[in-house]
Design an enzyme around this catalytic site. Structure first.
Site, PDB file in Angstrom:
ATOM      1  N   SER A 268      15.351  21.730 -16.141  1.00  0.00           N
ATOM      2  CA  SER A 268      14.177  22.546 -16.443  1.00  0.00           C
ATOM      3  C   SER A 268      14.624  23.800 -17.173  1.00  0.00           C
ATOM      4  O   SER A 268      15.681  24.353 -16.871  1.00  0.00           O
ATOM      5  CB  SER A 268      13.468  22.914 -15.141  1.00  0.00           C
ATOM      6  OG  SER A 268      12.677  24.079 -15.326  1.00  0.00           O
TER       7      SER A 268
ATOM      8  N   HIS B  71       0.834  -1.224   0.000  1.00  0.00           N
ATOM      9  CA  HIS B  71       0.000   0.000   0.000  1.00  0.00           C
ATOM     10  C   HIS B  71       0.861   1.264   0.000  1.00  0.00           C
ATOM     11  O   HIS B  71       0.431   2.310   0.482  1.00  0.00           O
ATOM     12  CB  HIS B  71      -0.966   0.011   1.193  1.00  0.00           C
ATOM     13  CG  HIS B  71      -1.691  -1.290   1.383  1.00  0.00           C
ATOM     14  ND1 HIS B  71      -2.872  -1.590   0.745  1.00  0.00           N
ATOM     15  CD2 HIS B  71      -1.366  -2.399   2.105  1.00  0.00           C
ATOM     16  CE1 HIS B  71      -3.270  -2.818   1.089  1.00  0.00           C
ATOM     17  NE2 HIS B  71      -2.358  -3.335   1.910  1.00  0.00           N
TER      18      HIS B  71
ATOM     19  N   GLU C 230       9.656   8.852 -16.584  1.00  0.00           N
ATOM     20  CA  GLU C 230       8.279   9.318 -16.800  1.00  0.00           C
ATOM     21  C   GLU C 230       7.776   8.909 -18.181  1.00  0.00           C
ATOM     22  O   GLU C 230       6.612   8.550 -18.353  1.00  0.00           O
ATOM     23  CB  GLU C 230       8.214  10.844 -16.679  1.00  0.00           C
ATOM     24  CG  GLU C 230       8.518  11.364 -15.281  1.00  0.00           C
ATOM     25  CD  GLU C 230       8.709  12.874 -15.322  1.00  0.00           C
ATOM     26  OE1 GLU C 230       7.722  13.594 -15.210  1.00  0.00           O
ATOM     27  OE2 GLU C 230       9.863  13.326 -15.505  1.00  0.00           O
TER      28      GLU C 230
ATOM     29  N   LYS D 175      16.548  22.075 -11.098  1.00  0.00           N
ATOM     30  CA  LYS D 175      15.854  20.790 -11.272  1.00  0.00           C
ATOM     31  C   LYS D 175      16.725  19.684 -11.873  1.00  0.00           C
ATOM     32  O   LYS D 175      17.608  19.916 -12.690  1.00  0.00           O
ATOM     33  CB  LYS D 175      14.627  20.984 -12.175  1.00  0.00           C
ATOM     34  CG  LYS D 175      13.511  21.801 -11.564  1.00  0.00           C
ATOM     35  CD  LYS D 175      12.844  21.133 -10.360  1.00  0.00           C
ATOM     36  CE  LYS D 175      12.159  19.843 -10.710  1.00  0.00           C
ATOM     37  NZ  LYS D 175      10.761  19.973 -11.054  1.00  0.00           N
TER      38      LYS D 175
END
Ligand code: ARG
Length: 492
Positions: free
Chosen positions: A283, A162, A296, A289
């Site tokens: 970024s 979980h 992704e 970043k």
């Protein structure tokens, strides 16, 4: 070829006028099936060689066609010819090009053949090649994971259920879980490769032929196990396409779950791993970043590959026997699924080798979650307490530890005994997360000797797949083309 001024080269006879250019533009598949050209040429060589051996074609014509097809294949392999033109599909391109090169004998190669069995044969050869490439890429990623696992058999971390900290495991144990899922994908692809080796050639449009052909021989020349038992099924079947798409979709699903973890683990919140410069992306606005964009995109592309599978099955489900033009829609979905899975696997292997794991952050996460509460219950069970009662008492010990801001292993023995009167003196030592993970020696578990076994078994399965891959033989007809033996009397 498409204007009203010209009749169609492959089927123009019964038409007085040409096809509307808009319909041609809408229905032609050359822009995407052109990549089947080498596979179709191999299948065509097998077909013509069979026509030669059975006497359906005369020696002179067959020899000219074999030489012409072989030269075209060589030119294609060397990049000397581009698959482009006004043709309706790659099969039309091959026939037109062959006729332009060798004349009359080129007009005989379509004897006892239809584009319906032709396209299936070419696509099966393509599927076999794609499965091999995917297996090689699976092995690359699995190898990377296993190398990392080898070094981290004693890097302890929380395992999750979980997405809540659950019980202590090792990084090796975690990576092995992913590796075994991918090995199953590799084995599935191997099975799909083997099952795709059935030849539709000789089925013609749908109902075979009255020529005295030998479909077993065509199949053997392609390295296939044999022809279809039914000619309608031979042209209608796309199981090999559906299976490959499913294998790609499931493989992507596995990759996506791993990629999601990379996104989580490389966040400041987890910090279990850091992206090295060669796999992190910045970024355009925020100078600080370091984004896990490859992970992704693996996750993102998975949706498209699942879509490819659904598109394919949806196309198939309403089709009456035998061939329907809808079947032409199989290719873009299949190519996209296989290409995306291959690209994702290769990116994943680079990403996996470009992660810097942080065992100290993983170890820190072992604290505060009472990950050894089950081990306390198991300790009580060994001292005769029924598991349900032990669970209850261990729960009370967790409450006591939480109230005091202590780990279970740090609770004074007396406090522990208040909650669990049956505990022995050795209990606190057993409640240390590392000791608890080492004690999980049940088969498949995280104890170092068990992950050692898992590593050996994963490496064995990888080696078996590698042996299979390296043992794959090109179709006999392709070998004959490469060695210049296409016209040998005895071609095995
Ligand atoms: N381009 C077609 C395909 O991809 C080949 C078979 C076409 N047959 C036909 N009668 N239109 O499936």
């Amino acid at each position: 070829m498409t204007g009203p001024e010209q009749r169609h080269p492959v089927w123009g006879g019964r038409f007085a006028a040409g096809l509307d250019p808009a319909i041609h533009a809408f229905t032609n598949s050359l822009p995407f099936d052109r990549r089947l050209a080498p596979h179709d040429l191999v299948a065509s060589l097998a077909h013509v060689r069979m026509l030669l051996e059975t006497g359906v074609l005369e020696h002179g014509d067959a020899a000219a066609a074999l030489t012409g097809l072989s030269d075209l294949l060589a030119d294609l392999e060397a990049g000397r010819v581009a698959v482009e033109g006004p043709d309706e599909d790659v099969h039309g391109w091959i026939e037109r090009t062959l006729v332009e090169r060798i004349g009359e004998p080129g007009r005989r190669v379509h004897t006892a053949r239809s584009r319906n069995d032709q396209t299936g044969a070419a696509l099966r050869l393509w599927v076999r090649q794609a499965c091999g490439e995917l297996v090689a890429a699976v092995l690359g990623l699995v190898g990377t994971w296993l190398d990392v696992a080898e070094r981290h058999r004693e890097s302890w971390m929380p395992g999750y259920t979980h997405l809540q900290r659950a019980q202590p495991v090792s990084l090796a144990h975690h990576l092995l879980a992913h590796a075994f899922a991918l090995l199953a994908d590799g084995e599935r692809l191997r099975g799909i490769h083997d099952a795709a080796g059935r030849s539709p050639l000789g089925a013609g449009a749908l109902a075979g032929t009255s020529h005295r052909i030998d479909p077993d021989r065509t199949a053997a020349l392609l390295g296939f196990v044999g022809p279809y038992p039914n000619t309608q099924l031979a042209v209608a079947d796309r199981d090999y396409v559906a299976e490959t798409s499913f294998a790609a979709a499931l493989l992507m699903t596995h990759l996506s779950r791993w990629a999601e973890e990379i996104v989580l683990w490389t966040s400041a919140e987890f910090g279990f791993a850091a992206l090295s410069d060669r796999v992190a992306q910045g970024s355009s606005l925020m100078p600080q970043k370091r984004n896990p964009e490859a992970a992704e995109l693996i996750r993102g592309k998975t949706g498209r590959v699942i879509g490819d599978l659904v598109a394919l099955l949806t196309t198939l489900k309403g089709l009456p026997l035998a061939y329907d033009s809808d079947l032409q829609e199989d290719k873009e979905a299949l190519f996209d699924a296989a290409d995306t899975a291959l690209g994702s696997l290769r990116a994943a292997a680079v990403l996996a080798s470009g992660l810097d794991y942080r065992p100290e952050r993983m170890a820190a996460a072992l604290r505060g979650g009472f990950l050894t509460a089950t081990d306390l219950a198991d300790h009580l069970v060994r001292r005769g307490v029924p598991f349900r009662a032990a669970h209850e008492r261990a729960g009370a010990a967790v409450r006591a530890a939480e109230a005091r801001g202590l780990e279970l292993a740090e609770l004074p023995l007396e406090t522990l005994r208040d909650a669990c009167p049956e505990v022995g003196r050795e209990a606190p030592a057993e409640l240390d997360p590392e000791a608890a993970a080492r004690a999980r020696r049940s088969p498949g578990g995280p104890a170092p000797e068990r992950t050692g076994e898992q590593l050996r078994s994963a490496r064995e399965r990888a080696a078996e797949l590698r042996d299979w891959l390296e043992g794959l033989e090109p179709p006999p007809i392709l070998r004959a083309h490469r060695e210049g033996h296409l016209l040998d009397r005895a071609l095995s």
